[in-house]
Write an enzyme that holds these catalytic residues in place. Structure first.
Site, PDB file in Angstrom:
ATOM      1  N   ASP A 158     -43.295 -46.678  -7.152  1.00 38.89           N
ATOM      2  CA  ASP A 158     -41.957 -46.325  -6.848  1.00 38.89           C
ATOM      3  C   ASP A 158     -41.968 -44.965  -7.622  1.00 38.89           C
ATOM      4  O   ASP A 158     -42.702 -44.820  -8.576  1.00 38.89           O
ATOM      5  CB  ASP A 158     -41.002 -47.275  -7.273  1.00 38.89           C
ATOM      6  CG  ASP A 158     -39.685 -47.125  -6.615  1.00 38.89           C
ATOM      7  OD1 ASP A 158     -39.165 -47.819  -5.802  1.00 38.89           O
ATOM      8  OD2 ASP A 158     -38.985 -46.111  -7.049  1.00 38.89           O
ATOM      9  N   ASP A 174     -44.579 -40.679  -6.643  1.00 39.54           N
ATOM     10  CA  ASP A 174     -44.016 -40.490  -5.050  1.00 39.54           C
ATOM     11  C   ASP A 174     -45.105 -40.746  -3.705  1.00 39.54           C
ATOM     12  O   ASP A 174     -46.298 -40.239  -4.055  1.00 39.54           O
ATOM     13  CB  ASP A 174     -43.819 -38.838  -4.921  1.00 39.54           C
ATOM     14  CG  ASP A 174     -43.033 -38.550  -3.750  1.00 39.54           C
ATOM     15  OD1 ASP A 174     -42.869 -39.440  -2.778  1.00 39.54           O
ATOM     16  OD2 ASP A 174     -42.611 -37.258  -3.348  1.00 39.54           O
ATOM     17  N   LYS A 250     -39.293 -51.072   6.327  1.00 38.36           N
ATOM     18  CA  LYS A 250     -37.796 -51.022   6.468  1.00 38.36           C
ATOM     19  C   LYS A 250     -37.571 -49.424   7.492  1.00 38.36           C
ATOM     20  O   LYS A 250     -38.200 -48.659   7.291  1.00 38.36           O
ATOM     21  CB  LYS A 250     -36.981 -50.710   5.247  1.00 38.36           C
ATOM     22  CG  LYS A 250     -35.774 -50.247   5.214  1.00 38.36           C
ATOM     23  CD  LYS A 250     -35.073 -50.683   4.306  1.00 38.36           C
ATOM     24  CE  LYS A 250     -34.902 -49.829   2.949  1.00 38.36           C
ATOM     25  NZ  LYS A 250     -33.975 -50.356   2.080  1.00 38.36           N
TER      26      LYS A 250
HETATM   27  C1  LIG Z   1     -34.099 -50.487  -1.716  1.00 43.20           C
HETATM   28  S1  LIG Z   1     -34.987 -49.994  -3.028  1.00 43.20           S
HETATM   29  C2  LIG Z   1     -36.203 -50.969  -3.096  1.00 43.20           C
HETATM   30  C3  LIG Z   1     -35.950 -52.553  -3.739  1.00 43.20           C
HETATM   31  C4  LIG Z   1     -37.043 -53.408  -3.915  1.00 43.20           C
HETATM   32  N1  LIG Z   1     -37.661 -53.897  -2.791  1.00 43.20           N
HETATM   33  C5  LIG Z   1     -36.732 -54.523  -4.848  1.00 43.20           C
HETATM   34  O1  LIG Z   1     -36.715 -55.655  -4.120  1.00 43.20           O
HETATM   35  O2  LIG Z   1     -36.509 -54.364  -5.965  1.00 43.20           O
HETATM   36  C6  LIG Z   1     -35.763 -48.316  -2.375  1.00 43.20           C
HETATM   37  C7  LIG Z   1     -36.714 -47.796  -3.424  1.00 43.20           C
HETATM   38  O3  LIG Z   1     -37.522 -46.920  -2.695  1.00 43.20           O
HETATM   39  C8  LIG Z   1     -37.873 -45.817  -3.718  1.00 43.20           C
HETATM   40  N2  LIG Z   1     -38.466 -44.830  -2.946  1.00 43.20           N
HETATM   41  C9  LIG Z   1     -37.908 -43.906  -2.035  1.00 43.20           C
HETATM   42  N3  LIG Z   1     -38.553 -42.803  -1.571  1.00 43.20           N
HETATM   43  C10 LIG Z   1     -39.995 -42.877  -2.236  1.00 43.20           C
HETATM   44  C11 LIG Z   1     -41.050 -42.282  -2.662  1.00 43.20           C
HETATM   45  N4  LIG Z   1     -41.322 -41.223  -1.592  1.00 43.20           N
HETATM   46  N5  LIG Z   1     -42.163 -42.716  -3.183  1.00 43.20           N
HETATM   47  C12 LIG Z   1     -41.824 -43.865  -3.930  1.00 43.20           C
HETATM   48  N6  LIG Z   1     -40.758 -44.588  -3.735  1.00 43.20           N
HETATM   49  C13 LIG Z   1     -39.651 -44.318  -3.130  1.00 43.20           C
HETATM   50  C14 LIG Z   1     -36.708 -45.752  -4.433  1.00 43.20           C
HETATM   51  O4  LIG Z   1     -37.006 -45.039  -5.892  1.00 43.20           O
HETATM   52  C15 LIG Z   1     -36.118 -47.162  -4.478  1.00 43.20           C
HETATM   53  O5  LIG Z   1     -36.289 -47.614  -5.778  1.00 43.20           O
END
Ligand SMILES: C[S@@+](CC[C@H](N)C(=O)[O-])C[C@H]1O[C@@H](n2cnc3c(N)ncnc32)[C@H](O)[C@@H]1O
Length: 302
Positions: A158, A174, A250
């Site tokens: 993340d 990332d 997702k």
């Molecule tokens: C809906 S949250 C995930 C919740 C997680 N499944 C949980 O149960 O705790 C979406 C996550 O995707 C991460 N995210 C979005 N784009 C990303 C990327 N390019 N690389 C890594 N993480 C990313 C965000 O930082 C965020 O924490």
């Protein structure tokens, strides 16, 4: 002159905060989490539980590696760690840890991080050095810490910190940057031969409010995850289960997303199911594809 929001803007902000509070106070899953402080870190955890209850992709004893993309704050990882025997029931956090979690995602006591194997790209160091290279040795270390013997490797990625979870190696990176895949690969134990049994992606880019741009960003993520699957998802044929080799992805409802499902996912999996879990908010257009039975055929997506 410094920017000062107008009254109308403040009023609308407070109206939306009121709506948010009202929604939270009625949400049974939010209440469930509040009444049990050592329970799951995120509402999202209930989505994975529901998906797995329906499709049972985490129940197999032969699962040796799971990668959770977009893992923060860690609810899905908690569910996977339970299923793989790293934790029993809820992940019990001490009061201090629980308070830290509730205070935000950025709190990681260094000692714990070292024990559980987390690495942050802020460190400017090589994750392989920080995490003690890869695989089986690191898992032994986890076992020593938790006293609980899990049965495989869980890697979480993340942009944000993930507070430590037994059995979970976290990379604060990332996923869309080219080197991240290499780091994930390096954390997989030699015994799995670079292959992962289940890839989970709950990643979502920040919404801009521009529908086209938001859908494009979501599809960029879906494509990147699919490309990762092409290299690292274990093929169903090698597992001996038609529905083995699973990708949970997702996405947001849109005709382009439907095209991605048909042209890319359905061409490469025996079975692709769409599900919007009951625990997903009705007003959100998010949904999940549960793709089972990896049968790699075509090259990367759109
Ligand atoms: C809906 S949250 C995930 C919740 C997680 N499944 C949980 O149960 O705790 C979406 C996550 O995707 C991460 N995210 C979005 N784009 C990303 C990327 N390019 N690389 C890594 N993480 C990313 C965000 O930082 C965020 O924490």
């Amino acid at each position: 002159m410094p920017f000062r929001p107008g009254l109308a803007r403040l009023a609308s902000k407070s109206a939306s905060s009121t709506r948010w509070l009202a929604r939270q106070s009625k949400d049974p899953l939010v209440k469930q989490r509040a009444s049990n402080p050592s329970s799951y870190r995120s509402r999202s955890a209930f989505k994975l539980i529901e998906l797995d209850r329906t499709y049972k992709f985490l129940k197999h004893d032969d699962i040796r590696a799971v990668v959770d993309l977009g893992a923060a704050p860690g609810g899905w990882c908690q569910v996977v760690a339970e299923r793989m025997g790293w934790t029993v029931g809820d992940v019990k956090m001490s009061e201090a840890e629980d308070a830290a979690m509730r205070g935000g995602f950025g709190l990681k006591p260094d000692a714990k991080v070292a024990k559980y194997g987390s690495w942050s790209s802020d460190n400017n160091s090589d994750p392989l050095d920080e995490l003690g290279l890869n695989g089986d040795e690191a898992l032994e270390e986890d076992t020593a810490v938790t006293g609980q013997k899990g049965r495989g490797t869980i890697i979480a990625v993340d942009l944000l910190d993930v507070y430590p979870i037994p059995g979970v190696k976290t990379l604060k990176m990332d996923f869309l940057s080219p080197q991240t895949t290499e780091y994930i690969r390096a954390l997989l134990p030699a015994s799995v031969d670079g292959k992962v049994d289940v890839i989970l992606s709950d990643m979502a880019a920040n919404f801009t409010g521009n529908r086209v741009r938001d859908i494009e960003a979501s599809l960029d993520i879906c494509n990147a995850v699919f490309q990762f699957a092409q290299k690292h998802l274990r093929a169903s044929a090698s597992i001996g289960r038609t529905r083995g080799g699973v990708l949970v992805l997702k996405h947001f409802a849109h005709p382009l997303s439907m095209a991605f499902r048909k042209d890319v996912l359905e061409a490469n999996f025996h079975d692709v199911q769409y599900r919007k879990p009951d625990s997903s908010r009705g007003e959100s257009s998010e949904g999940y594809w549960v793709c089972m039975g990896w049968k790699p055929q075509s090259s990367a997506g759109t």
